[in-house]
Design a protein around this motif. Structure first.
Motif, PDB file in Angstrom:
ATOM      1  N   THR A 275     -11.555   1.560  30.896  1.00  0.00           N
ATOM      2  CA  THR A 275     -11.692   1.066  29.527  1.00  0.00           C
ATOM      3  C   THR A 275     -10.423   1.388  28.739  1.00  0.00           C
ATOM      4  O   THR A 275      -9.609   2.225  29.139  1.00  0.00           O
ATOM      5  CB  THR A 275     -12.884   1.715  28.799  1.00  0.00           C
ATOM      6  OG1 THR A 275     -12.629   3.116  28.632  1.00  0.00           O
ATOM      7  CG2 THR A 275     -14.170   1.528  29.588  1.00  0.00           C
TER       8      THR A 275
ATOM      9  N   VAL B  13      -6.946   0.160  21.824  1.00  0.00           N
ATOM     10  CA  VAL B  13      -7.651  -0.915  21.129  1.00  0.00           C
ATOM     11  C   VAL B  13      -6.916  -1.285  19.850  1.00  0.00           C
ATOM     12  O   VAL B  13      -6.729  -2.473  19.531  1.00  0.00           O
ATOM     13  CB  VAL B  13      -9.107  -0.503  20.813  1.00  0.00           C
ATOM     14  CG1 VAL B  13      -9.762  -1.514  19.873  1.00  0.00           C
ATOM     15  CG2 VAL B  13      -9.916  -0.381  22.093  1.00  0.00           C
TER      16      VAL B  13
ATOM     17  N   VAL C 234      -9.653 -12.852  22.242  1.00  0.00           N
ATOM     18  CA  VAL C 234      -9.694 -11.402  22.419  1.00  0.00           C
ATOM     19  C   VAL C 234     -10.878 -10.811  21.663  1.00  0.00           C
ATOM     20  O   VAL C 234     -11.595  -9.932  22.180  1.00  0.00           O
ATOM     21  CB  VAL C 234      -8.374 -10.757  21.965  1.00  0.00           C
ATOM     22  CG1 VAL C 234      -8.506  -9.242  21.904  1.00  0.00           C
ATOM     23  CG2 VAL C 234      -7.242 -11.148  22.907  1.00  0.00           C
TER      24      VAL C 234
ATOM     25  N   LEU D 210     -13.793  -8.584  23.248  1.00  0.00           N
ATOM     26  CA  LEU D 210     -13.837  -7.176  22.854  1.00  0.00           C
ATOM     27  C   LEU D 210     -15.041  -6.857  21.976  1.00  0.00           C
ATOM     28  O   LEU D 210     -15.672  -5.815  22.135  1.00  0.00           O
ATOM     29  CB  LEU D 210     -12.545  -6.815  22.112  1.00  0.00           C
ATOM     30  CG  LEU D 210     -12.403  -5.358  21.654  1.00  0.00           C
ATOM     31  CD1 LEU D 210     -12.392  -4.415  22.861  1.00  0.00           C
ATOM     32  CD2 LEU D 210     -11.112  -5.179  20.851  1.00  0.00           C
TER      33      LEU D 210
ATOM     34  N   ILE E 275      -5.654 -13.355  27.474  1.00  0.00           N
ATOM     35  CA  ILE E 275      -5.885 -11.914  27.340  1.00  0.00           C
ATOM     36  C   ILE E 275      -4.761 -11.129  28.000  1.00  0.00           C
ATOM     37  O   ILE E 275      -4.296 -10.109  27.463  1.00  0.00           O
ATOM     38  CB  ILE E 275      -7.258 -11.553  27.927  1.00  0.00           C
ATOM     39  CG1 ILE E 275      -8.366 -12.183  27.066  1.00  0.00           C
ATOM     40  CG2 ILE E 275      -7.443 -10.036  28.002  1.00  0.00           C
ATOM     41  CD1 ILE E 275      -9.765 -12.004  27.615  1.00  0.00           C
TER      42      ILE E 275
ATOM     43  N   TYR F 133      -2.314  -8.349  26.201  1.00  0.00           N
ATOM     44  CA  TYR F 133      -1.985  -7.014  26.715  1.00  0.00           C
ATOM     45  C   TYR F 133      -0.468  -6.804  26.728  1.00  0.00           C
ATOM     46  O   TYR F 133       0.040  -5.767  26.269  1.00  0.00           O
ATOM     47  CB  TYR F 133      -2.494  -6.855  28.155  1.00  0.00           C
ATOM     48  CG  TYR F 133      -3.976  -6.725  28.324  1.00  0.00           C
ATOM     49  CD1 TYR F 133      -4.780  -6.110  27.376  1.00  0.00           C
ATOM     50  CD2 TYR F 133      -4.597  -7.213  29.479  1.00  0.00           C
ATOM     51  CE1 TYR F 133      -6.146  -5.987  27.561  1.00  0.00           C
ATOM     52  CE2 TYR F 133      -5.959  -7.089  29.674  1.00  0.00           C
ATOM     53  CZ  TYR F 133      -6.731  -6.481  28.717  1.00  0.00           C
ATOM     54  OH  TYR F 133      -8.082  -6.364  28.917  1.00  0.00           O
TER      55      TYR F 133
ATOM     56  N   SER G  46      -9.203  -9.222  32.315  1.00  0.00           N
ATOM     57  CA  SER G  46      -9.914  -9.542  31.080  1.00  0.00           C
ATOM     58  C   SER G  46     -11.231  -8.788  30.987  1.00  0.00           C
ATOM     59  O   SER G  46     -11.702  -8.480  29.890  1.00  0.00           O
ATOM     60  CB  SER G  46     -10.171 -11.051  31.010  1.00  0.00           C
ATOM     61  OG  SER G  46     -10.945 -11.485  32.119  1.00  0.00           O
TER      62      SER G  46
ATOM     63  N   LEU H 251     -12.040  -5.590  28.720  1.00  0.00           N
ATOM     64  CA  LEU H 251     -12.513  -5.610  27.335  1.00  0.00           C
ATOM     65  C   LEU H 251     -14.035  -5.522  27.275  1.00  0.00           C
ATOM     66  O   LEU H 251     -14.593  -4.953  26.332  1.00  0.00           O
ATOM     67  CB  LEU H 251     -12.019  -6.878  26.622  1.00  0.00           C
ATOM     68  CG  LEU H 251     -10.499  -7.039  26.548  1.00  0.00           C
ATOM     69  CD1 LEU H 251     -10.136  -8.268  25.723  1.00  0.00           C
ATOM     70  CD2 LEU H 251      -9.856  -5.794  25.955  1.00  0.00           C
TER      71      LEU H 251
ATOM     72  N   THR I 248     -14.797  -1.951  27.748  1.00  0.00           N
ATOM     73  CA  THR I 248     -14.432  -1.217  26.534  1.00  0.00           C
ATOM     74  C   THR I 248     -15.517  -1.359  25.471  1.00  0.00           C
ATOM     75  O   THR I 248     -15.866  -0.388  24.792  1.00  0.00           O
ATOM     76  CB  THR I 248     -13.086  -1.735  25.990  1.00  0.00           C
ATOM     77  OG1 THR I 248     -12.074  -1.545  26.982  1.00  0.00           O
ATOM     78  CG2 THR I 248     -12.689  -1.003  24.728  1.00  0.00           C
TER      79      THR I 248
END
Length: 414
Positions: free
Chosen positions: A229, A235, A256, A260, A344, A348, A358, A361, A364
């Motif tokens: 993560t 983030v 994104v 996310l 994505i 990054y 991807s 996310l 996360t």
């Protein structure tokens, strides 16, 4: 038309492909291809038309195999009279459009007609996977490729006789599939395909229990690793990197945020439609999910704002009802999951983060929910997991609650 290609069109209009040129040009214009691209495609078709004419090939014989022969065998050694178009990428694209058009107009037979015995068997198996088991298109395609290797290796172009398989044949096949697997655990996919195929054959009355018995899954220790993560600092860096001026900046920001804030998979982001968003109720409906069901989720303010900014300021004018649509031809088409993943990855890179996946996310988002006090059941609901066991891996990320139940280490000072 490009002056360099202007003299090519008359020759094309005198070739075997002449009756289809107008329809193809209309199709390309409807897809809003640039005029230079259309010129290149027509030049490529002229080259192909010359080749099939020299080889005495009828238009009705055009298929994927013939196009491949033209691209792989003729093009590298082409000595056709100048000028001819040689760009392989544009040639492949142009011939792909031509083949679709010829089949749509019944000039070329549908590929499902005249299948080999193996091809017909795969078609029936695919129908079973689709209508009985409800498998996703990507999974079906992967399973078909595996079963094709099995059947072609055993029967070539002869009729498929499942009773001819012996347990040792299946064991050897599974071992051979290891060369297609990047990691040992990936051998589970061929095993799943084989078990699915033999169970399908069992529904037809075949005695295949001895074959299913030898398709055992390899040892795979569940939850053996921690899901990767982003930490809070990463983030923040990622979100800060979304604020930039670029051709697809707002689209990337919306993508994104969907991944996310909502934990959406790439395919789910690609399949979002304008009619799936209820702005008044602040909800979003997911219709084409991995679980093949509809789910209604709350739409976070940041995500809704990112989508609204994209729709208002950057989304191309189109009649397509998809949220995310292509910026380049063929226009008026939704983007695919590959573009979602690419966007994505680019985000990054812009944030200076050493990641590419991807799905990171989604992990996360789950970790952030746990850190805020959400239960595993709540995380499972947000991730839309059918089984709570799928969500248990995230329990290892819940450091706060794990510390409360951890026993003192022997010999340590408690």
């Amino acid at each position: 038309m490009n002056p360099a290609n202007r003299h090519i069109l008359p020759w094309l209009l005198e070739s075997q492909l002449a009756p289809h040129v107008d329809a193809l040009m209309l199709h390309l214009l409807d897809c809003r291809y640039a005029s230079n691209t259309v010129d290149n495609y027509l030049a490529g078709l002229t080259h192909f038309a010359r080749w099939i004419s020299q080889c005495n090939i009828d238009v009705k014989s055009i298929d994927e195999a013939l196009i491949k022969k033209f691209l792989d065998d003729h093009l590298p050694r082409c000595n056709c009279e100048k000028p001819v178009f040689h760009d392989r990428k544009d040639l492949s694209a142009a011939l792909g459009h031509l083949l679709v058009l010829l089949r749509a107009n019944a000039v070329v037979a549908d590929p499902s007609i005249g299948l080999t015995p193996v091809g017909e068997e795969l078609r029936r198996f695919d129908d079973h996977m689709n209508h009985v088991r409800g498998l996703a298109p990507k999974t079906r395609k992967h399973y078909r490729a595996i079963i094709r290797r099995l059947l072609v290796g055993q029967f070539a172009d002869q009729p498929v006789v499942v009773s001819a398989f012996k347990p040792d044949d299946i064991r050897k096949f599974v071992v051979c599939q290891g060369k297609y697997c990047k990691v040992p655990a990936s051998i589970s996919a061929p095993v799943s395909a084989l078990r699915g195929y033999f169970r399908y054959r069992a529904t037809l009355g075949d005695c295949v229990h001895h074959l299913i018995g030898v398709t055992s899954f390899p040892a795979n220790w569940q939850q053996a690793t921690l899901p990767k993560t982003l930490n809070n600092d990463e983030v923040e860096r990622l979100l800060a990197a979304l604020d930039y001026d670029g051709k697809a900046a707002r689209r990337t920001a919306a993508i994104v945020h969907c991944a996310l804030d909502l934990g959406l998979r790439s395919s789910e982001v690609a399949h979002l439609g304008l009619d799936d968003i209820d702005w008044g109720a602040s909800t979003i409906t997911l219709r084409r999910t991995k679980g093949r069901r509809e789910d209604v989720m709350p739409l976070p303010a940041a995500t809704g704002q990112a989508i609204a900014n994209y729709l208002k300021y950057e989304r191309p004018s189109t009649s397509n009802r998809a949220v995310f649509v292509r910026n380049v031809a063929p226009r008026d088409q939704p983007v695919g999951p590959d573009l979602i993943r690419k966007s994505i990855r680019q985000a990054y890179a812009r944030a200076g983060l050493p990641y590419t996946r991807s799905h990171l996310l989604r992990h996360t988002m789950a970790n952030r929910l746990l850190a805020s006090g959400s239960s595993l059941k709540e995380v499972a609901d947000v991730l839309r997991h059918r089984s709570l066991n799928t969500t248990l891996v995230y329990a290892k990320l819940d450091s706060k609650n794990l510390a409360e139940v951890a026993m003192p280490w022997p010999g340590s000072v408690s």
